[in-house]
Design a protein around this motif. Structure first.
Motif, PDB file in Angstrom:
ATOM      1  N   TYR C  35      67.550  24.178  50.170  1.00 23.94           N
ATOM      2  CA  TYR C  35      68.366  25.012  49.277  1.00 23.94           C
ATOM      3  C   TYR C  35      67.732  25.210  47.904  1.00 23.94           C
ATOM      4  O   TYR C  35      67.883  26.234  47.265  1.00 23.94           O
ATOM      5  CB  TYR C  35      69.792  24.444  49.138  1.00 23.94           C
ATOM      6  N   LYS C  36      66.942  24.204  47.464  1.00 21.66           N
ATOM      7  CA  LYS C  36      66.272  24.360  46.171  1.00 21.66           C
ATOM      8  C   LYS C  36      65.260  25.506  46.228  1.00 21.66           C
ATOM      9  O   LYS C  36      65.172  26.335  45.341  1.00 21.66           O
ATOM     10  CB  LYS C  36      65.560  23.057  45.782  1.00 21.66           C
ATOM     11  N   ALA C  37      64.499  25.516  47.343  1.00 16.80           N
ATOM     12  CA  ALA C  37      63.507  26.565  47.495  1.00 16.80           C
ATOM     13  C   ALA C  37      64.188  27.917  47.636  1.00 16.80           C
ATOM     14  O   ALA C  37      63.744  28.915  47.053  1.00 16.80           O
ATOM     15  CB  ALA C  37      62.642  26.277  48.716  1.00 16.80           C
ATOM     16  N   THR C  38      65.265  27.963  48.411  1.00 14.96           N
ATOM     17  CA  THR C  38      65.998  29.220  48.583  1.00 14.96           C
ATOM     18  C   THR C  38      66.487  29.729  47.237  1.00 14.96           C
ATOM     19  O   THR C  38      66.338  30.905  46.905  1.00 14.96           O
ATOM     20  CB  THR C  38      67.217  29.007  49.503  1.00 14.96           C
ATOM     21  N   PHE C  39      67.040  28.822  46.444  1.00 18.81           N
ATOM     22  CA  PHE C  39      67.519  29.209  45.119  1.00 18.81           C
ATOM     23  C   PHE C  39      66.374  29.773  44.277  1.00 18.81           C
ATOM     24  O   PHE C  39      66.500  30.827  43.661  1.00 18.81           O
ATOM     25  CB  PHE C  39      68.143  27.997  44.419  1.00 18.81           C
ATOM     26  N   GLY C  40      65.246  29.059  44.294  1.00 17.97           N
ATOM     27  CA  GLY C  40      64.094  29.490  43.502  1.00 17.97           C
ATOM     28  C   GLY C  40      63.658  30.885  43.887  1.00 17.97           C
ATOM     29  O   GLY C  40      63.517  31.771  43.036  1.00 17.97           O
ATOM     30  N   LEU C  41      63.488  31.082  45.196  1.00 18.23           N
ATOM     31  CA  LEU C  41      63.013  32.367  45.671  1.00 18.23           C
ATOM     32  C   LEU C  41      64.006  33.476  45.332  1.00 18.23           C
ATOM     33  O   LEU C  41      63.623  34.534  44.819  1.00 18.23           O
ATOM     34  CB  LEU C  41      62.783  32.308  47.186  1.00 18.23           C
ATOM     35  N   THR C  42      65.296  33.235  45.590  1.00 13.07           N
ATOM     36  CA  THR C  42      66.318  34.254  45.327  1.00 13.07           C
ATOM     37  C   THR C  42      66.302  34.639  43.843  1.00 13.07           C
ATOM     38  O   THR C  42      66.319  35.820  43.498  1.00 13.07           O
ATOM     39  CB  THR C  42      67.712  33.704  45.686  1.00 13.07           C
ATOM     40  N   THR C  43      66.267  33.644  42.983  1.00 10.41           N
ATOM     41  CA  THR C  43      66.257  33.925  41.553  1.00 10.41           C
ATOM     42  C   THR C  43      65.072  34.801  41.181  1.00 10.41           C
ATOM     43  O   THR C  43      65.212  35.831  40.514  1.00 10.41           O
ATOM     44  CB  THR C  43      66.149  32.608  40.760  1.00 10.41           C
ATOM     45  N   VAL C  44      63.894  34.362  41.632  1.00  5.81           N
ATOM     46  CA  VAL C  44      62.690  35.108  41.257  1.00  5.81           C
ATOM     47  C   VAL C  44      62.795  36.542  41.759  1.00  5.81           C
ATOM     48  O   VAL C  44      62.548  37.508  41.018  1.00  5.81           O
ATOM     49  CB  VAL C  44      61.438  34.404  41.817  1.00  5.81           C
ATOM     50  N   ILE C  45      63.207  36.718  43.036  1.00  2.27           N
ATOM     51  CA  ILE C  45      63.294  38.065  43.594  1.00  2.27           C
ATOM     52  C   ILE C  45      64.310  38.906  42.813  1.00  2.27           C
ATOM     53  O   ILE C  45      64.028  40.056  42.439  1.00  2.27           O
ATOM     54  CB  ILE C  45      63.676  38.009  45.085  1.00  2.27           C
ATOM     55  N   LEU C  46      65.485  38.335  42.519  1.00  4.82           N
ATOM     56  CA  LEU C  46      66.521  39.075  41.797  1.00  4.82           C
ATOM     57  C   LEU C  46      66.017  39.553  40.441  1.00  4.82           C
ATOM     58  O   LEU C  46      66.170  40.722  40.078  1.00  4.82           O
ATOM     59  CB  LEU C  46      67.754  38.189  41.610  1.00  4.82           C
ATOM     60  N   PHE C  47      65.389  38.649  39.718  1.00  5.26           N
ATOM     61  CA  PHE C  47      64.910  39.026  38.389  1.00  5.26           C
ATOM     62  C   PHE C  47      63.813  40.074  38.458  1.00  5.26           C
ATOM     63  O   PHE C  47      63.775  41.015  37.667  1.00  5.26           O
ATOM     64  CB  PHE C  47      64.425  37.784  37.625  1.00  5.26           C
ATOM     65  N   VAL C  48      62.906  39.900  39.446  1.00  4.74           N
ATOM     66  CA  VAL C  48      61.826  40.880  39.569  1.00  4.74           C
ATOM     67  C   VAL C  48      62.403  42.243  39.927  1.00  4.74           C
ATOM     68  O   VAL C  48      62.028  43.280  39.360  1.00  4.74           O
ATOM     69  CB  VAL C  48      60.791  40.409  40.619  1.00  4.74           C
ATOM     70  N   LEU C  49      63.358  42.260  40.877  1.00  8.14           N
ATOM     71  CA  LEU C  49      63.980  43.538  41.258  1.00  8.14           C
ATOM     72  C   LEU C  49      64.673  44.180  40.074  1.00  8.14           C
ATOM     73  O   LEU C  49      64.518  45.376  39.822  1.00  8.14           O
ATOM     74  CB  LEU C  49      64.987  43.306  42.399  1.00  8.14           C
ATOM     75  N   ALA C  50      65.420  43.353  39.321  1.00  7.65           N
ATOM     76  CA  ALA C  50      66.132  43.878  38.165  1.00  7.65           C
ATOM     77  C   ALA C  50      65.160  44.506  37.176  1.00  7.65           C
ATOM     78  O   ALA C  50      65.420  45.560  36.587  1.00  7.65           O
ATOM     79  CB  ALA C  50      66.932  42.769  37.493  1.00  7.65           C
ATOM     80  N   ALA C  51      63.997  43.853  37.028  1.00  2.00           N
ATOM     81  CA  ALA C  51      63.007  44.375  36.091  1.00  2.00           C
ATOM     82  C   ALA C  51      62.417  45.679  36.588  1.00  2.00           C
ATOM     83  O   ALA C  51      62.343  46.673  35.864  1.00  2.00           O
ATOM     84  CB  ALA C  51      61.900  43.336  35.888  1.00  2.00           C
ATOM     85  N   ILE C  52      62.030  45.678  37.888  1.00  5.11           N
ATOM     86  CA  ILE C  52      61.379  46.876  38.420  1.00  5.11           C
ATOM     87  C   ILE C  52      62.319  48.075  38.381  1.00  5.11           C
ATOM     88  O   ILE C  52      61.942  49.180  37.980  1.00  5.11           O
ATOM     89  CB  ILE C  52      60.907  46.621  39.875  1.00  5.11           C
ATOM     90  N   PHE C  53      63.568  47.850  38.804  1.00  4.30           N
ATOM     91  CA  PHE C  53      64.495  48.968  38.910  1.00  4.30           C
ATOM     92  C   PHE C  53      65.411  49.101  37.702  1.00  4.30           C
ATOM     93  O   PHE C  53      66.473  49.717  37.783  1.00  4.30           O
ATOM     94  CB  PHE C  53      65.309  48.849  40.198  1.00  4.30           C
ATOM     95  N   ALA C  54      64.980  48.557  36.567  1.00  6.82           N
ATOM     96  CA  ALA C  54      65.818  48.635  35.367  1.00  6.82           C
ATOM     97  C   ALA C  54      66.250  50.063  35.040  1.00  6.82           C
ATOM     98  O   ALA C  54      67.431  50.303  34.770  1.00  6.82           O
ATOM     99  CB  ALA C  54      65.090  47.990  34.190  1.00  6.82           C
ATOM    100  N   PRO C  55      65.346  51.053  35.079  1.00  7.41           N
ATOM    101  CA  PRO C  55      65.781  52.421  34.728  1.00  7.41           C
ATOM    102  C   PRO C  55      66.888  52.919  35.657  1.00  7.41           C
ATOM    103  O   PRO C  55      67.771  53.665  35.222  1.00  7.41           O
ATOM    104  CB  PRO C  55      64.515  53.260  34.908  1.00  7.41           C
ATOM    105  N   GLU C  56      66.819  52.512  36.945  1.00  7.31           N
ATOM    106  CA  GLU C  56      67.837  52.986  37.879  1.00  7.31           C
ATOM    107  C   GLU C  56      69.120  52.166  37.759  1.00  7.31           C
ATOM    108  O   GLU C  56      70.219  52.677  37.895  1.00  7.31           O
ATOM    109  CB  GLU C  56      67.328  52.913  39.324  1.00  7.31           C
ATOM    110  N   LEU C  57      68.958  50.860  37.553  1.00  2.43           N
ATOM    111  CA  LEU C  57      70.117  49.981  37.645  1.00  2.43           C
ATOM    112  C   LEU C  57      70.876  49.836  36.326  1.00  2.43           C
ATOM    113  O   LEU C  57      72.089  49.642  36.319  1.00  2.43           O
ATOM    114  CB  LEU C  57      69.673  48.589  38.108  1.00  2.43           C
ATOM    115  N   ALA C  58      70.154  49.906  35.225  1.00  4.04           N
ATOM    116  CA  ALA C  58      70.811  49.611  33.944  1.00  4.04           C
ATOM    117  C   ALA C  58      71.934  50.607  33.680  1.00  4.04           C
ATOM    118  O   ALA C  58      71.744  51.821  33.806  1.00  4.04           O
ATOM    119  CB  ALA C  58      69.794  49.670  32.822  1.00  4.04           C
ATOM    120  N   PRO C  59      73.112  50.136  33.313  1.00  4.72           N
ATOM    121  CA  PRO C  59      74.260  51.019  33.108  1.00  4.72           C
ATOM    122  C   PRO C  59      74.101  51.895  31.859  1.00  4.72           C
ATOM    123  O   PRO C  59      74.660  52.983  31.791  1.00  4.72           O
ATOM    124  CB  PRO C  59      75.435  50.052  32.961  1.00  4.72           C
ATOM    125  N   PHE C  60      73.353  51.432  30.880  1.00  5.94           N
ATOM    126  CA  PHE C  60      73.217  52.204  29.635  1.00  5.94           C
ATOM    127  C   PHE C  60      71.750  52.303  29.268  1.00  5.94           C
ATOM    128  O   PHE C  60      70.900  51.568  29.773  1.00  5.94           O
ATOM    129  CB  PHE C  60      73.966  51.520  28.482  1.00  5.94           C
TER     130      PHE C  60
END
Lengths: 373, 375, 303
Positions: C35-60
């Protein structure tokens, strides 16, 4: 790859015609600087460890030459220098008529293919991150011998030859037992079809029942593949089992050499005698054989003793000539090709038995007196 | 009464997500006062685990035994505090690798003196504060009784110039000297038993002889028993009074040294004796035992040796029997209990197994070719 | 392939760092099983996705200001993370900030790793004078305060992402060089290096094929630790005002900006702070899992 006997050789230590000389070393030295750093060099620290200090040795085609000695005698360094894993500091190494002592990089590659080295600890000698199949196959790629299926077929055939199964090709070294790993080590050495194989303590890391298996295998492979061997070991029993000729090393020098039977039955150098006396005996008569050890420690390789390097420990130390002059190898009467480096070769058994060696301090006095002369 | 008397010792290592590993499976060991008892076996035979179970130094292992008596008292009934006194005081230990077993930043004299003080024979405080003061500030005074005793001990184990050697650090000594220092340290608590785990394996033969002589002399002169663990039959022949031969977690044979070497009973012992390269004719094939020892998890039922034994027969799948060959000589082989005449083992006759084939037989755990010899 | 020895031994399996790629099964197992590894991977992926798709995802628009400044975070409002002192949406700024913060640290550490490992490998492998010369050079790098270098770069080239990357990469060369050298020093004593020489491999090939794969586990861990530290370093630079352009949102800049307002609006500094901590933790856990999965000897039981 046939080893036709070349009868024109003129080897001085042979009375009859011997096969051609495959490897000839003359006055080979290997010194390591004690400190390799920039600052030590600038400060002029040029002390060296004299691991090998002037060795002559010949290996003929098809024979097995053994090198024995204590740890620190320089026997492994000699093996590595002769197979050009190390560059000799001085002296010449002739392999199959070709001087190889100064070869480097590209020039050495064809030689590497023909001289192979088997290491003592197969766990350390195999890359833990490669499957053993990869490790054995790699030389075939490096030397452009075979690739693809042909390469794997050769490796698999060799595995079968040494008693490993094809399923072990994809194993990592830690997944195999000690005996299996050493078999893999043999495979890697044989895969390039070499002429000379250097074994560095090939069985000392193994259990005794496996030792016998591997030694038998080594013997059988020599017959089948027409190989010449240089075998380094501290174990005189092992050497006796597989070697045709033996060289005894002490402190970087050869102190005695000759046919295996001559060394064991008619040892001449006091050091050789001490080594033989120290072999544990399993005679099974219930009486403990009184095994003699050797006092003192192997000498410093940085600052070896004067004269005969064995003089501080020698049980037959006689007089000032021992620390005063360096004895050279001289023929032993009656034995063909048997030489020993001792000032006192011609003493009788009775004289030896009656001799009481001087103490360490007495030796020191004799040494300084002889140095003053 | 035996000094150490262990019956039916079983040591199991639990493995996460796998079958438990039974490293020692029903071993009897007895060490008599004043003898050197050899414990011989290949790597993985369980000999070191057996020795460590005596010191109660097996973390995470389940140790069971029908009897585990030291001087008639159950070692496994003792508290950890009592055990600490026994280790070092009553039972000394000598390890194979003297370089890692000695503390590299303390002089050897200091290390021996520490054991002497801990044992409490000298009138010096071994409390934490005084030990800290000695280690970090003053060192042990060279006139202190513990230091004088340390020098004495170094002399006892055959070190020339003991007073000088006591002030040196381990790396300044040679392998043979360090091994002597370890023996001196083991003697520091005035023990009745020393467990020596492959004490000479890392040494040259020329040095080995001296160390073994030393052990022999200590045993004869100082009334110390020694449990000597080794893989080398030569060492046993030279040093031990009696021997236990182990194979894959079980005892195969137990005898006096003389009996073992003159009349080996178990096929494994016979094979072991024959595999030692011992000179003679060169280019001759050595007799070998085919295959290699099974992993603890892959041990066959009954006799663990039966897959490699040339004399194996049906009964070998049954639990190991105990057969008394002679007074003080017992073997655990079905040949003796199931057959009227055990006959000769094939490799003793040196013919029936083709050495060329056995030399290359797998060590992969696949069944090796075995042959049955009729009696 | 038509080989007749049971399909064992072939060149078909691709490899990475000398490890069979079916080892990635192990990586997958590790990542899903622990579960520690799963948490690590999920976090990293979420943050990277948020960064890459910021123009599309950001509400403002992260720069758009509102009159209602410093709105507290509330899930029911339009600004779940609240707004900052200029009334800009904090969630959007966090997402855009991730692009700089993650990008800068990953690129900077990668550069530092390549240069540092190269130096350490050569120094450790050849030893002697080469080692002395290279490591003294590394000592000089180490002795040079990286903040000073950052200030120097900004003074000469002005503020910019690449200057930040350069300053941080520079600071980490010595960490990688020293670690790699230490590993190589012990690995080169192993006989398999000599064995590789014996089969005729060149020094370069031995370094890359034989030595490096065996040093890779601690280097992976070092990499993840330094990525985390690089994020903090980037924050430091932004905080000091010598990071990327002041108006560009980065986590560090947000943190610094909110510091003076911590009494009135805690969320402006606390939320980027939490993001940094979680990312650092995630990357470390992920790194541990990566190391375990790449260790061919890590299988159950010892040999």
């Amino acid at each position: 790859m046939s080893s036709t006997t070349d009868n024109t050789t003129t080897d001085d230590d042979a009375t009859d015609a011997r096969p051609r000389e495959l490897l000839q070393a003359a006055n080979v030295k290997k010194h390591f600087p004690l400190n390799e750093g920039l600052i030590d060099r600038l400060l002029g620290d040029d002390r060296v460890v004299r691991a090998v200090d002037g060795v002559d040795l010949t290996v003929h085609a098809g024979e097995t030459v053994g090198i024995v000695g204590e740890s620190g005698s320089g026997k492994s360094t000699l093996g590595r220098t002769l197979s050009r894993l190390y560059e000799p500091t001085d002296g010449s190494v002739v392999f199959d008529g070709q001087h190889i002592e100064t070869h480097s990089g590209r020039e050495l590659r064809p030689i590497r293919r023909r001289i192979q080295y088997v290491f003592q600890d197969p766990m350390s000698a195999l890359n833990p991150r490669k499957t053993v199949g990869q490790s054995v196959a790699r030389p075939l790629e490096v030397h452009d011998i075979a690739s693809g299926d042909e390469k794997w077929k050769r490796v698999a055939d060799l595995f079968e030859e040494v008693g490993l199964g094809p399923s072990q090709l994809d194993a990592y070294p830690h997944e195999l037992s000690g005996g299996q790993r050493q078999r893999v080590g043999l495979c890697r050495a044989l895969v390039t079809e070499p002429d000379l194989v250097v074994f560095d303590e090939p069985v000392s890391a193994l259990d005794v029942t496996l030792q016998a298996q591997i030694l038998n295998l080594i013997n059988r492979l020599q017959r089948e593949f027409d190989l010449s061997y240089l075998l380094i070991s501290h174990n005189l029993n092992v050497v006796r089992q597989v070697c045709d000729r033996i060289a005894v090393m002490y402190a970087g020098e050869i102190v005695e050499r000759g046919a295996t039977a001559d060394i064991f039955e008619n040892p001449q150098h006091p050091y050789t005698r001490s080594l033989l006396d120290a072999i544990p005996q399993i005679d099974g008569d219930g009486t403990r054989a009184d095994r003699k050890g050797l006092d003192g420690e192997p000498p410093s390789a940085t600052n070896p003793p004067s004269g005969c390097r064995f003089h501080p420990r020698c049980p037959e130390f006689i007089d000032g000539s021992c620390p005063g002059q360096k004895p050279s190898l001289q023929d032993v009467e009656g034995d063909a090709g048997h030489e020993a480096a001792c000032h006192w070769l011609d003493r009788s058994e009775a004289e030896r038995a009656a001799h009481t060696p001087p103490s360490t301090t007495e030796r020191e006095v004799i040494r300084s007196e002889s140095a003053d002369d | 009464m035996s000094l150490l008397d262990v019956e039916n010792l079983r040591v199991t290592f639990p493995v996460d997500g796998g079958p438990d590993v039974r490293a020692v499976d029903g071993v009897d060991i007895a060490v008599e006062p004043g003898e050197i008892h050899g414990l011989v076996g290949e790597s993985g035979s369980g000999k070191s685990v057996t020795a460590r179970s005596v010191m109660r130094l097996l973390d995470g292992a389940v140790v069971e035994a029908d009897r585990f008596d030291y001087r008639g008292e159950d070692l496994y009934a003792k508290s950890e505090a009592e055990m600490r006194t026994i280790r070092g005081d009553d039972i000394g230990m000598v390890f194979q690798d003297s370089m890692s077993a000695l503390n590299p930043v303390m002089t050897v004299g200091e290390q021996i003196a520490e054991v002497v003080r801990h044992h409490g024979d000298v009138d010096e405080s071994a409390g934490l504060l005084s030990e800290l003061r000695r280690k970090y500030v003053t060192g042990t005074s060279e006139t202190a009784p513990s230091w004088r005793r340390a020098v004495e001990l170094l002399e006892t184990v055959g070190i020339a110039d003991p007073a000088d050697v006591a002030t040196t650090y381990p790396h300044q000594l040679s392998g043979g000297q360090r091994q002597r220092v370890m023996i001196a340290q083991a003697l520091g608590g005035d023990p009745s038993l020393i467990i020596a785990d492959e004490p000479t394996t890392a040494l040259d033969v020329t040095v080995e002889a001296g160390i073994l002589d030393e052990l022999r002399r200590l045993c004869d002169e100082m009334d110390v028993s020694i449990l000597l663990i080794t893989h080398d039959l030569g060492v046993v022949a030279e040093t031990c009074d009696s021997v236990t031969v182990m194979y894959s977690g079980s005892v195969m044979e137990r005898a006096s040294t003389e009996q073992l070497f003159q009349h080996p009973a178990h096929p494994y012992t016979k094979g072991l004796l024959r595999s030692v390269p011992e000179g003679g004719a060169t280019d001759g094939e050595l007799t070998t035992i085919p295959g290699s020892a099974p992993e603890p998890t892959e041990r066959p039922d009954g006799c663990p040796f039966r897959d490699r034994c040339p004399a194996a027969f049906e009964a070998c799948a049954d639990p190991l029997p105990e057969h008394v060959v002679d007074a003080g000589h017992a073997t655990r082989c079905h040949l003796y209990t199931e057959r009227d005449d055990p006959g000769e083992v094939a490799w003793d006759a040196d013919a029936d197994i083709d050495a060329g084939v056995t030399a290359v037989t797998d060590d992969s755990g696949e069944p090796s070719p075995t042959e049955v010899t009729d009696g | 392939m038509g080989a007749d020895y049971g399909g064992y031994g072939s060149d078909d399996t691709t490899r990475l760092f000398g490890v069979r790629l079916d080892r990635f099964d192990r990586l997958r197992e590790t990542l899903t099983g622990d579960y520690k590894a799963t948490f690590g991977l999920t976090t990293v992926i979420l943050f990277v996705l948020a960064a890459i798709f910021a123009p599309e995802l950001a509400p403002f628009d992260p720069m758009a200001q509102e009159y209602a400044i410093m709105q507290a975070p509330s899930l029911s409002s339009a600004h779940p993370f609240g707004t900052d002192s200029f009334g800009r949406d904090l969630l959007s700024r966090m997402m855009y900030g991730a692009r700089i913060s993650l990008g800068v640290s990953l690129v900077a550490v990668t550069i530092g790793a390549v240069v540092g490992i190269g130096l350490g490998l050569v120094a450790g492998y050849f030893g002697g004078v080469v080692d002395d010369a290279l490591m003294r050079f590394v000592d000089v790098l180490w002795a040079f305060p990286w903040l000073l270098i950052a200030i120097m770069l900004v003074a000469v080239f002005g503020q910019g992402v690449w200057n930040v990357i350069a300053a941080i990469a520079f600071a980490y060369i010595d960490d990688f060089a020293r670690l790699a050298r230490g590993e190589v020093l012990s690995i080169r004593e192993e006989e398999f290096v000599l064995a590789a020489k014996n089969i005729g491999l060149s020094d370069t090939r031995i370094m890359i094929e034989e030595v490096l794969p065996n040093a890779v586990a601690p280097l992976i861990v070092q990499f993840t630790v330094l990525v985390a530290r690089a994020m903090l370093a980037e924050s430091t630079l932004s905080f000091l005002g010598i990071g990327v352009k002041p108006t560009t949102p980065t986590w560090g800049a947000l943190l610094g900006q909110g510091r003076s307002l911590i009494g009135q609006a805690w969320w402006i500094s606390i939320i980027p702070g939490i993001a940094i901590v979680v990312t650092v933790l995630g990357i470390n856990l992920f790194g541990d899992a990566l190391r375990d999965a790449f260790d061919v000897r890590g299988e159950e039981g010892s040999p």
